[in-house]
Design a protein around this motif. Structure first.
Motif, PDB file in Angstrom:
ATOM      1  N   ARG A 212      39.489  65.229  62.636  1.00  0.00           N
ATOM      2  CA  ARG A 212      39.558  66.610  62.162  1.00  0.00           C
ATOM      3  C   ARG A 212      40.127  67.537  63.235  1.00  0.00           C
ATOM      4  O   ARG A 212      41.001  68.367  62.956  1.00  0.00           O
ATOM      5  N   VAL A 213      39.638  67.383  64.468  1.00  0.00           N
ATOM      6  CA  VAL A 213      40.131  68.230  65.563  1.00  0.00           C
ATOM      7  C   VAL A 213      41.596  67.917  65.860  1.00  0.00           C
ATOM      8  O   VAL A 213      42.407  68.817  66.086  1.00  0.00           O
ATOM      9  N   ASN A 214      41.958  66.638  65.848  1.00  0.00           N
ATOM     10  CA  ASN A 214      43.362  66.268  66.076  1.00  0.00           C
ATOM     11  C   ASN A 214      44.274  66.865  65.010  1.00  0.00           C
ATOM     12  O   ASN A 214      45.369  67.363  65.318  1.00  0.00           O
ATOM     13  N   ASP A 215      43.836  66.818  63.753  1.00  0.00           N
ATOM     14  CA  ASP A 215      44.653  67.375  62.665  1.00  0.00           C
ATOM     15  C   ASP A 215      44.846  68.875  62.851  1.00  0.00           C
ATOM     16  O   ASP A 215      45.951  69.410  62.636  1.00  0.00           O
ATOM     17  N   ALA A 216      43.784  69.569  63.245  1.00  0.00           N
ATOM     18  CA  ALA A 216      43.889  71.012  63.477  1.00  0.00           C
ATOM     19  C   ALA A 216      44.820  71.290  64.658  1.00  0.00           C
ATOM     20  O   ALA A 216      45.623  72.239  64.625  1.00  0.00           O
ATOM     21  N   VAL A 295      60.773  57.435  68.304  1.00  0.00           N
ATOM     22  CA  VAL A 295      59.451  57.866  68.774  1.00  0.00           C
ATOM     23  C   VAL A 295      59.618  58.504  70.149  1.00  0.00           C
ATOM     24  O   VAL A 295      60.086  57.858  71.092  1.00  0.00           O
ATOM     25  N   LEU A 296      59.228  59.760  70.266  1.00  0.00           N
ATOM     26  CA  LEU A 296      59.385  60.481  71.533  1.00  0.00           C
ATOM     27  C   LEU A 296      58.108  60.506  72.359  1.00  0.00           C
ATOM     28  O   LEU A 296      58.162  60.610  73.583  1.00  0.00           O
ATOM     29  N   SER A 297      56.949  60.452  71.691  1.00  0.00           N
ATOM     30  CA  SER A 297      55.704  60.508  72.454  1.00  0.00           C
ATOM     31  C   SER A 297      54.553  59.976  71.609  1.00  0.00           C
ATOM     32  O   SER A 297      54.587  60.034  70.376  1.00  0.00           O
ATOM     33  N   VAL A 298      53.549  59.453  72.305  1.00  0.00           N
ATOM     34  CA  VAL A 298      52.292  59.047  71.686  1.00  0.00           C
ATOM     35  C   VAL A 298      51.193  59.779  72.433  1.00  0.00           C
ATOM     36  O   VAL A 298      51.132  59.749  73.660  1.00  0.00           O
ATOM     37  N   VAL A 299      50.342  60.466  71.672  1.00  0.00           N
ATOM     38  CA  VAL A 299      49.338  61.341  72.275  1.00  0.00           C
ATOM     39  C   VAL A 299      47.931  60.839  71.956  1.00  0.00           C
ATOM     40  O   VAL A 299      47.603  60.575  70.795  1.00  0.00           O
ATOM     41  N   SER A 300      47.121  60.700  72.996  1.00  0.00           N
ATOM     42  CA  SER A 300      45.704  60.355  72.852  1.00  0.00           C
ATOM     43  C   SER A 300      44.863  61.531  73.315  1.00  0.00           C
ATOM     44  O   SER A 300      45.261  62.263  74.226  1.00  0.00           O
ATOM     45  N   THR A 301      43.700  61.705  72.711  1.00  0.00           N
ATOM     46  CA  THR A 301      42.833  62.826  73.074  1.00  0.00           C
ATOM     47  C   THR A 301      41.380  62.380  73.196  1.00  0.00           C
ATOM     48  O   THR A 301      40.983  61.361  72.639  1.00  0.00           O
ATOM     49  N   VAL A 302      40.621  63.169  73.944  1.00  0.00           N
ATOM     50  CA  VAL A 302      39.165  63.035  73.987  1.00  0.00           C
ATOM     51  C   VAL A 302      38.587  64.341  73.464  1.00  0.00           C
ATOM     52  O   VAL A 302      38.985  65.421  73.920  1.00  0.00           O
ATOM     53  N   ASP A 305      32.256  68.266  71.930  1.00  0.00           N
ATOM     54  CA  ASP A 305      31.707  69.502  71.369  1.00  0.00           C
ATOM     55  C   ASP A 305      32.720  70.240  70.500  1.00  0.00           C
ATOM     56  O   ASP A 305      32.840  71.464  70.547  1.00  0.00           O
ATOM     57  N   GLY A 306      33.482  69.480  69.717  1.00  0.00           N
ATOM     58  CA  GLY A 306      34.404  70.085  68.767  1.00  0.00           C
ATOM     59  C   GLY A 306      35.703  70.579  69.351  1.00  0.00           C
ATOM     60  O   GLY A 306      36.524  71.172  68.632  1.00  0.00           O
ATOM     61  N   ARG A 307      35.938  70.327  70.656  1.00  0.00           N
ATOM     62  CA  ARG A 307      37.192  70.744  71.278  1.00  0.00           C
ATOM     63  C   ARG A 307      37.803  69.591  72.066  1.00  0.00           C
ATOM     64  O   ARG A 307      37.091  68.686  72.520  1.00  0.00           O
ATOM     65  N   ILE A 308      39.100  69.671  72.260  1.00  0.00           N
ATOM     66  CA  ILE A 308      39.794  68.625  73.017  1.00  0.00           C
ATOM     67  C   ILE A 308      39.573  68.863  74.507  1.00  0.00           C
ATOM     68  O   ILE A 308      39.870  69.935  75.034  1.00  0.00           O
ATOM     69  N   ALA A 309      39.060  67.833  75.189  1.00  0.00           N
ATOM     70  CA  ALA A 309      38.762  67.940  76.618  1.00  0.00           C
ATOM     71  C   ALA A 309      39.829  67.272  77.481  1.00  0.00           C
ATOM     72  O   ALA A 309      40.028  67.665  78.629  1.00  0.00           O
ATOM     73  N   SER A 310      40.491  66.254  76.937  1.00  0.00           N
ATOM     74  CA  SER A 310      41.529  65.542  77.692  1.00  0.00           C
ATOM     75  C   SER A 310      42.654  65.141  76.756  1.00  0.00           C
ATOM     76  O   SER A 310      42.408  64.801  75.589  1.00  0.00           O
ATOM     77  N   ILE A 311      43.877  65.200  77.258  1.00  0.00           N
ATOM     78  CA  ILE A 311      45.058  64.783  76.499  1.00  0.00           C
ATOM     79  C   ILE A 311      45.901  63.872  77.390  1.00  0.00           C
ATOM     80  O   ILE A 311      46.130  64.175  78.564  1.00  0.00           O
TER      81      ILE A 311
END
Length: 333
Positions: A212-216, A295-302, A305-311
Motif C-alpha cells: 500500500r505504501v509503495n503504491d502511494a 528496464v532502467l531501475s529496480v527499487v526496494s524499500t523498507v 510505521d506506515g512510512r518508507i525508511a530506506s530505499i
C-alpha cells in the motif's frame, strides 16, 4: 551469464533441456535440485546472481575434473560440492572488497525477480521446528534487499557462518570444515552476525501495508507530487542508488525526506516517459522503472510505521539483465 546444469552422465546439460525429462529420471532431478540449492547458497553469500551462476558452474567443473577414482572416494558428493562452493565464495568475497573500493558510487546487491528467486531458493536441509526462533530466518527473508545489505557489512567468515547455519541449517561442525575455523569460532561469528540482522529486523511490516505504501509512493512519484512524497517518507529516510559508473546515479547516499523526494521528482522530470510498475523484488513489494522495453531501475524499500525508511534503487544495467528477460517474457505473452 551462463546457466549450465552438470549432471552425472552429461556434465554440460542445459537446464531447459532437462525439465521435461526430470520426472522420469530421479537422478537428474536430484542433481537439478542440488544445483538450485547451491545457487541459493551462493546468491546469499555473494549478493550477485551472475557471480552465483559462475561459482556454481566452477564447483561442478572442479567435481568433474576429479578422476573417477577420486569421485568414488568422496563419501557424500553433495557435501563435497557445498564445501567447495563455499570456499570459492569466500575467495570471491575477499576479492570483492578490493573491487568495491574502486566501484563508482554505492554497491548494492543484484535484485531478483520472482521467477529467478524461485530458481535460486530451495527448502532448508531439515525441519527448523526444533530450532530456537531467534536462529531462524525464512528463505524469503534471507533474500530480502534489507538483509543482503546487512550481509554486505559482515566479514566473509561472519556471512558464511550466518547464512549456512541460520538459513540453510548446517551444523557448526560442518561450517568449521568449510571456513577453516573451530566450531566454537563459527558459533560466535554466527551470533555476531545474528545481532546485526536482528537490529535490521527490529520492525516488521505486513506485505499488504508494504504494498500500500509503495503504491502511494509510486503515484506521488509519477505525478511529481513532492509534498505527497515527503508525507510518505520517514523524516530521516535514506536512499541509495547504484549506477556503477555506467549510468547516472547519486554517488553518495541521500538522506532526509525532502532531499529524497526532490531526487525522485527530478528523475521523473528528466525521464518523463518513465513507467513505474509495482512488482515483487527479492520476495518483497518493490517497484520497477521502465522506458519502452528497457528496464532502467529496480527499487526496494523498507516500510516502518506506515512510512518508507530506506530505499535502494539499482540502476547499473549489469545487474538488471534478469529483469530485462522477465519483462520481455511478460510482453511476449
Amino acid at each position: 551469464m551462463t546457466s549450465i546444469l552438470r549432471g552425472p552422465d552429461n556434465p554440460e546439460v542445459q537446464p531447459e533441456m532437462t525439465r521435461g525429462i526430470e520426472e522420469g529420471n530421479p537422478q537428474l532431478s536430484t542433481v537439478h535440485s542440488e544445483r538450485s540449492r547451491l545457487l541459493g547458497v551462493a546468491y546469499r553469500l555473494l549478493g550477485s546472481a551472475s557471480e552465483a551462476e559462475d561459482v556454481t558452474q566452477e564447483t561442478y567443473l572442479r567435481w568433474y575434473r576429479l578422476t573417477p577414482a577420486e569421485r568414488d572416494a568422496v563419501k557424500v558428493p553433495a557435501a563435497w560440492r557445498t564445501r567447495v562452493l563455499t570456499r570459492i565464495c569466500i575467495d570471491h568475497l575477499r576479492s570483492a572488497r578490493a573491487r568495491r573500493e574502486v566501484y563508482v558510487g554505492e554497491w548494492l546487491p543484484e535484485p531478483l525477480p520472482d521467477a529467478d528467486l524461485a530458481r535460486s531458493t530451495t527448502l532448508p536441509r531439515e525441519s527448523a521446528a526444533h530450532r530456537d526462533p531467534v536462529e531462524r530466518v525464512t528463505l524469503d527473508e534471507s533474500v530480502s534487499m534489507a538483509l543482503l545489505v546487512v550481509l554486505e557489512k559482515m566479514t566473509p567468515a561472519e556471512r558464511v557462518s550466518f547464512v549456512l547455519h541460520d538459513v540453510f541449517q548446517y551444523s557448526f561442525n560442518e561450517i568449521a570444515e568449510m571456513v577453516g575455523r573451530t566450531p566454537q569460532a563459527c558459533r560466535q561469528l554466527a551470533s555476531s552476525a545474528r545481532k546485526r540482522v536482528q537490529d535490521a529486523r527490529s520492525v516488521t511490516t505486513s506485505p499488504g501495508e508494504h504494498r500500500r505504501v509503495n503504491d502511494a509512493f509510486k503515484d506521488a512519484w509519477v505525478s511529481g507530487n513532492i509534498r505527497g512524497l515527503m508525507a510518505l517518507l520517514n523524516p530521516d529516510v535514506t536512499a541509495v542508488t547504484d549506477g556503477g559508473g555506467v549510468v547516472s546515479a547519486a554517488v553518495e547516499p541521500l538522506t532526509g525526506h525532502e532531499q529524497v523526494a526532490r531526487f525522485f521528482v527530478d528523475v521523473m522530470t528528466r525521464q518523463p516517459d518513465l513507467r513505474v510498475r509495482a512488482v515483487t523484488v527479492n520476495s518483497e513489494p518493490g517497484l520497477v522503472g521502465i522506458v519502452g522495453d528497457k528496464v532502467l531501475s529496480v527499487v526496494s524499500t523498507v516500510v516502518r510505521d506506515g512510512r518508507i525508511a530506506s530505499i535502494w534503487a539499482v540502476r547499473n544495467p549489469e545487474k538488471l539483465s534478469l529483469w530485462e528477460t522477465a519483462i520481455a517474457k511478460e510482453t511476449s505473452l
